[in-house]
Design a protein around this motif. Structure first.
Motif, PDB file in Angstrom:
ATOM      1  N   SER A 162       6.458 -33.697  -7.301  1.00  0.00           N
ATOM      2  CA  SER A 162       6.133 -33.260  -5.933  1.00  0.00           C
ATOM      3  C   SER A 162       7.370 -32.827  -5.141  1.00  0.00           C
ATOM      4  CB  SER A 162       5.422 -34.397  -5.185  1.00  0.00           C
ATOM      5  OG  SER A 162       6.316 -35.488  -4.963  1.00  0.00           O
ATOM      6  N   GLU A 163       8.540 -33.251  -5.579  1.00  0.00           N
ATOM      7  CA  GLU A 163       9.760 -32.974  -4.817  1.00  0.00           C
ATOM      8  C   GLU A 163      10.040 -31.471  -4.675  1.00  0.00           C
ATOM      9  OE1 GLU A 163      14.547 -33.926  -5.054  1.00  0.00           O
ATOM     10  OE2 GLU A 163      13.138 -35.220  -6.123  1.00  0.00           O
ATOM     11  N   PRO A 164      10.073 -30.668  -5.779  1.00  0.00           N
ATOM     12  CA  PRO A 164      10.301 -29.217  -5.594  1.00  0.00           C
ATOM     13  C   PRO A 164       9.210 -28.547  -4.762  1.00  0.00           C
ATOM     14  CG  PRO A 164      10.674 -29.844  -7.875  1.00  0.00           C
ATOM     15  CD  PRO A 164      10.029 -31.014  -7.214  1.00  0.00           C
ATOM     16  N   LEU A 165       7.957 -29.007  -4.893  1.00  0.00           N
ATOM     17  CA  LEU A 165       6.879 -28.440  -4.082  1.00  0.00           C
ATOM     18  C   LEU A 165       7.119 -28.689  -2.601  1.00  0.00           C
ATOM     19  CD1 LEU A 165       3.576 -29.198  -6.050  1.00  0.00           C
ATOM     20  CD2 LEU A 165       4.618 -26.961  -5.584  1.00  0.00           C
ATOM     21  N   LEU A 166       7.591 -29.860  -2.260  1.00  0.00           N
ATOM     22  CA  LEU A 166       7.902 -30.161  -0.855  1.00  0.00           C
ATOM     23  C   LEU A 166       9.053 -29.296  -0.353  1.00  0.00           C
ATOM     24  CD1 LEU A 166       7.551 -34.064  -0.915  1.00  0.00           C
ATOM     25  CD2 LEU A 166       6.098 -32.445   0.337  1.00  0.00           C
ATOM     26  N   TYR A 167      10.058 -29.042  -1.221  1.00  0.00           N
ATOM     27  CA  TYR A 167      11.145 -28.130  -0.841  1.00  0.00           C
ATOM     28  C   TYR A 167      10.584 -26.744  -0.535  1.00  0.00           C
ATOM     29  CZ  TYR A 167      14.617 -31.567  -2.399  1.00  0.00           C
ATOM     30  OH  TYR A 167      15.384 -32.671  -2.541  1.00  0.00           O
ATOM     31  N   LYS A 168       9.651 -26.279  -1.385  1.00  0.00           N
ATOM     32  CA  LYS A 168       9.027 -24.965  -1.175  1.00  0.00           C
ATOM     33  C   LYS A 168       8.312 -24.907   0.176  1.00  0.00           C
ATOM     34  CE  LYS A 168       5.238 -22.079  -2.931  1.00  0.00           C
ATOM     35  NZ  LYS A 168       4.659 -21.966  -1.584  1.00  0.00           N
ATOM     36  N   LEU A 169       7.514 -25.941   0.412  1.00  0.00           N
ATOM     37  CA  LEU A 169       6.743 -25.959   1.658  1.00  0.00           C
ATOM     38  C   LEU A 169       7.650 -26.025   2.876  1.00  0.00           C
ATOM     39  CD1 LEU A 169       3.868 -28.388   0.582  1.00  0.00           C
ATOM     40  CD2 LEU A 169       3.742 -25.888   0.846  1.00  0.00           C
ATOM     41  N   ILE A 170       8.732 -26.779   2.786  1.00  0.00           N
ATOM     42  CA  ILE A 170       9.664 -26.904   3.908  1.00  0.00           C
ATOM     43  C   ILE A 170      10.346 -25.577   4.181  1.00  0.00           C
ATOM     44  CG2 ILE A 170      11.853 -27.949   4.632  1.00  0.00           C
ATOM     45  CD1 ILE A 170      10.927 -30.515   3.171  1.00  0.00           C
ATOM     46  N   VAL A 171      10.834 -24.922   3.107  1.00  0.00           N
ATOM     47  CA  VAL A 171      11.523 -23.626   3.284  1.00  0.00           C
ATOM     48  C   VAL A 171      10.563 -22.578   3.827  1.00  0.00           C
ATOM     49  CG1 VAL A 171      12.655 -21.727   2.053  1.00  0.00           C
ATOM     50  CG2 VAL A 171      13.276 -24.101   1.543  1.00  0.00           C
ATOM     51  N   ASP A 172       9.363 -22.537   3.267  1.00  0.00           N
ATOM     52  CA  ASP A 172       8.392 -21.543   3.737  1.00  0.00           C
ATOM     53  C   ASP A 172       7.989 -21.791   5.197  1.00  0.00           C
ATOM     54  OD1 ASP A 172       8.450 -20.301   1.302  1.00  0.00           O
ATOM     55  OD2 ASP A 172       6.602 -21.223   0.543  1.00  0.00           O
ATOM     56  N   SER A 173       7.932 -23.085   5.597  1.00  0.00           N
ATOM     57  CA  SER A 173       7.538 -23.395   6.983  1.00  0.00           C
ATOM     58  C   SER A 173       8.595 -22.981   7.994  1.00  0.00           C
ATOM     59  CB  SER A 173       7.257 -24.897   7.129  1.00  0.00           C
ATOM     60  OG  SER A 173       8.452 -25.662   7.036  1.00  0.00           O
ATOM     61  N   LEU A 174       9.851 -22.843   7.550  1.00  0.00           N
ATOM     62  CA  LEU A 174      10.934 -22.457   8.463  1.00  0.00           C
ATOM     63  C   LEU A 174      10.818 -21.006   8.891  1.00  0.00           C
ATOM     64  CD1 LEU A 174      13.978 -24.254   6.782  1.00  0.00           C
ATOM     65  CD2 LEU A 174      12.796 -24.884   8.890  1.00  0.00           C
ATOM     66  N   GLY A 175       9.957 -20.248   8.181  1.00  0.00           N
ATOM     67  CA  GLY A 175       9.775 -18.844   8.574  1.00  0.00           C
ATOM     68  C   GLY A 175       9.198 -18.711   9.969  1.00  0.00           C
ATOM     69  N   SER A 176       8.443 -19.703  10.412  1.00  0.00           N
ATOM     70  CA  SER A 176       7.850 -19.669  11.761  1.00  0.00           C
ATOM     71  C   SER A 176       8.558 -20.634  12.712  1.00  0.00           C
ATOM     72  CB  SER A 176       6.363 -20.033  11.676  1.00  0.00           C
ATOM     73  OG  SER A 176       6.195 -21.306  11.058  1.00  0.00           O
ATOM     74  N   GLY A 177       9.808 -21.025  12.327  1.00  0.00           N
ATOM     75  CA  GLY A 177      10.581 -21.919  13.179  1.00  0.00           C
ATOM     76  C   GLY A 177      10.452 -23.374  12.753  1.00  0.00           C
ATOM     77  N   PHE A 178      11.328 -24.197  13.391  1.00  0.00           N
ATOM     78  CA  PHE A 178      11.339 -25.627  13.069  1.00  0.00           C
ATOM     79  C   PHE A 178      10.206 -26.306  13.834  1.00  0.00           C
ATOM     80  CE2 PHE A 178      12.854 -29.968  12.850  1.00  0.00           C
ATOM     81  CZ  PHE A 178      13.425 -30.020  11.584  1.00  0.00           C
ATOM     82  N   SER A 179       9.065 -26.450  13.163  1.00  0.00           N
ATOM     83  CA  SER A 179       7.858 -26.930  13.830  1.00  0.00           C
ATOM     84  C   SER A 179       7.536 -28.371  13.441  1.00  0.00           C
ATOM     85  CB  SER A 179       6.678 -26.020  13.454  1.00  0.00           C
ATOM     86  OG  SER A 179       6.446 -26.078  12.051  1.00  0.00           O
ATOM     87  N   GLY A 180       6.438 -28.842  13.997  1.00  0.00           N
ATOM     88  CA  GLY A 180       5.980 -30.186  13.656  1.00  0.00           C
ATOM     89  C   GLY A 180       5.597 -30.298  12.200  1.00  0.00           C
ATOM     90  N   ILE A 181       5.110 -29.184  11.627  1.00  0.00           N
ATOM     91  CA  ILE A 181       4.767 -29.195  10.194  1.00  0.00           C
ATOM     92  C   ILE A 181       6.020 -29.453   9.360  1.00  0.00           C
ATOM     93  CG2 ILE A 181       3.937 -27.764   8.279  1.00  0.00           C
ATOM     94  CD1 ILE A 181       2.093 -26.364  10.242  1.00  0.00           C
ATOM     95  N   THR A 182       7.130 -28.826   9.752  1.00  0.00           N
ATOM     96  CA  THR A 182       8.397 -29.026   9.035  1.00  0.00           C
ATOM     97  C   THR A 182       8.825 -30.491   9.104  1.00  0.00           C
ATOM     98  OG1 THR A 182       9.064 -26.775   9.613  1.00  0.00           O
ATOM     99  CG2 THR A 182      10.786 -28.270   8.825  1.00  0.00           C
TER     100      THR A 182
END
Length: 603
Positions: free
Chosen positions: A59-79
């Protein structure tokens, strides 16, 4: 006549390199199950924990993917939530890993104890001729290296095998879901480390066997040298033995160095393969990102899985090599546990209780390891309480006859009766508890005098120990020692004189209070003064007991009720001292030679 068949156990063949080789791989499987099955619950726990850590690691690389992709819309609560999930996953994984390591360490300790206990029990139960085939140092080296290697192999497998398999399977599934083109590129390289490891493992297993054999021989010889250090020094061979030892160590290290060099080249090739695969993945992944076919986070996750795929492949290759090396270690342990047992208790054997001491050798024949016969149709009846001296040249079979009486071996023909009952109907341990033995060298252990005397009766009171010592004429010198009965006697009793050691041995036999007694050259190595003291002690010891005396000196023979002259493995004449001297047979000639020798010395 009902004869107890020899106990049948797994036989082992000896390889040319000196290592035992099982006749079937199933032997190793049985040996492994013998030690691992009792810990199956803890092993099952390790498997569950290992699977859990693999899921968290995937799950660790998947979480890295999700974190990096979420930064496209800024540092949000999802990040932030994803970062918290990542932290929890990492902490949980490390906690589970620590729990796995703790559980494995507990099993390691238990396995080490179980293996040492089994090998120790087995060594004590094996027949005497088994111990004569290999030095004690070689046996100890085999046990130490075999047990350590087996436990280490288990640890490696438990810590890495299941996590590697689980991670590899889950990673491959996720990689295909992320981008199948990149997956094909990476998987094209994945078999290379495994093939290299399988190719190298054959040399590694041969090397491991060669090293095991070398170290067993080296430490076997060292044990012999240290045991016979006085002989080494008397022949001024210290430097030769040092050179022999260091030469053996140098040869073993040379084998290890060549192996390490080969392993380093193989590992370098594996790492190079992984590096090439990573570069190819970066190149193709970069093109896909540039074309907007995949996101940057997907490429980052994929690169994480590239390392994650090759690490398990290399770990699994290492596991294969570890299993092969562990099988060599397990062979070393199993060679002791499954050694052929030539003497065993009969089914339904009973305890020998309160024997009178009536002994009959009925047409007994025997040969060591199917060699030439040492005993041929020996027939001898000894009444309870009678003292019989066995006389004859060295190698005539006297000591062998007494070894059969103690059931250290079974006769090839005939039988031995105790109180009219075939001795094979009795359990061996209870039978030997009814026989006291005093050998020529008076073997003592590096313990206190008190414990050495009480060796045959550990629960004896101090008063009983002292009474036995007084009867053996040992109390007088014991009380003069610094710690009296609590004085340690040193390795093999080396801190005592020969006469003192022998009197301690006699006190030990007196305290055992067995109805049958064997005196094997009990006074032959003593000076005249010590012999007189020991003889007096022996007279008290033999009173009322069935006694077998092996001796050559006339002074030790004339006290016997009967004398049996052994020649060529059979009894050629028997009778009292006076009868045999008058018969002018071989015994009479032996006495004449001793008399002539004494007369020649006195002139």
């Amino acid at each position: 006549m009902k004869v107890c068949p020899d106990a049948t156990r797994l036989s082992w063949h000896v390889r040319r390199d000196g290592m035992p080789q099982s006749s079937s791989h199933s032997v190793l499987a049985r040996a492994a199950s013998r030690f691992f099955l009792p810990h199956r619950r803890r092993i099952a726990l390790i498997l569950v924990l290992a699977l859990s850590t693999s899921v968290l690691a995937v799950s660790e690389p998947l979480l890295y993917k999700l974190i990096v992709d979420s930064l496209g819309s800024g540092f949000s609560g999802i990040t932030i939530a994803l970062l918290v999930c990542l932290a929890v996953a990492l902490v949980t994984r490390e906690g589970l890993a620590a729990l796995i390591e703790f559980t494995v360490s507990k099993i390691r300790i238990a396995l080490n104890f179980d293996m040492l206990k089994e090998t120790n029990d087995r060594l004590h139960s094996l027949p005497v001729d088994h111990h004569g085939g290999e030095s004690s140092g070689a046996v100890l080296s085999r046990i130490e290296r075999g047990v350590a290697g087996s436990v280490q192999a288990f640890s490696e497998i438990a810590l890495h095998l299941v996590p590697s398999l689980a991670y590899l399977a889950l990673s491959a599934i996720i990689m295909v879901r992320l981008e199948w083109h990149l997956t094909l590129v990476v998987l094209a390289f994945a078999p290379v480390p495994a093939l290299l490891g399988a190719w190298a493992s054959h040399e590694q297993i041969d090397r491991e066997r060669a090293l095991m054999s070398r170290w067993v021989r080296i430490f076997g010889r060292l044990n012999e040298v240290l045991s016979g250090i006085t002989v080494i020094r008397s022949f001024v061979k210290e430097e030769d033995e040092k050179r022999r030892f260091l030469s053996g160590v140098h040869d073993a290290n040379a084998i290890a160095r060549r192996g390490f060099s080969r392993d380093a080249r193989v590992n370098a090739t594996k790492n190079a393969t992984m590096a090439v695969a990573r570069v190819c993945a970066v190149a193709l992944g970069g093109c896909l990102v540039a074309r907007h076919d995949i996101s940057l986070g997907t490429l980052l996750a994929f690169l994480g899985y590239v390392g994650g795929v090759f690490a398990p492949v290399q770990a699994l290759t290492g596991m294969y090599q570890t299993v092969r090396k562990g099988s060599v270690a397990l062979e070393a342990v199993s060679s002791i546990l499954d050694a052929q047992d030539s003497v065993g208790d009969c089914p339904g054997a009973r305890d020998a209780e309160h024997l009178r001491g009536d002994v009959t050798f009925e047409n007994v024949s025997f040969a060591y390891r199917k060699g030439p016969k040492v005993l041929r149709d020996v027939h001898l009846r000894v009444r309870a309480g009678e003292t019989v001296a066995l006389v004859g040249r060295s190698g005539a079979g006297k000591s062998t006859l007494m070894a059969l009486l103690q059931r250290l071996y079974d006769p090839d023909g005939g039988r031995i009766l105790l109180d009219g009952v075939d001795m094979r109907s009795y359990k061996q341990k209870s039978l030997r508890s009814q026989i006291g033995v005093v050998m020529q060298d008076g073997v003592l252990f590096d313990d206190t005098i008190r414990d050495n005397i009480a060796f045959g009766r550990p629960g004896a009171s101090f008063e009983e120990i002292e009474e036995a010592a007084r009867a053996a004429h040992a109390h007088e010198f014991i009380v003069k020692l610094p710690q009296g009965y609590d004085t340690r006697v040193g390795y093999g009793g080396s801190l005592l004189s020969g006469g003192e050691r022998q009197r301690i041995a006699i006190a030990r036999a007196l305290l055992k209070d067995a109805p049958i007694l064997v005196l094997d050259e009990a006074t032959s190595a003593l000076d005249a003064e010590s012999e007189d003291l020991v003889r007096e002690a022996l007279e008290r010891l033999t009173k009322g007991r069935t006694t077998f005396v092996i001796a050559h000196r006339a002074s030790a023979l004339v006290q016997a009720d009967r004398i049996a002259f052994v020649e060529g493995g059979t009894i050629v004449e028997a009778g009292t001292h006076r009868e045999l001297v008058r018969s002018r047979g071989p015994y009479s000639k032996l006495i004449d030679r001793q008399v002539r020798t004494l007369e020649a010395v006195s002139v």
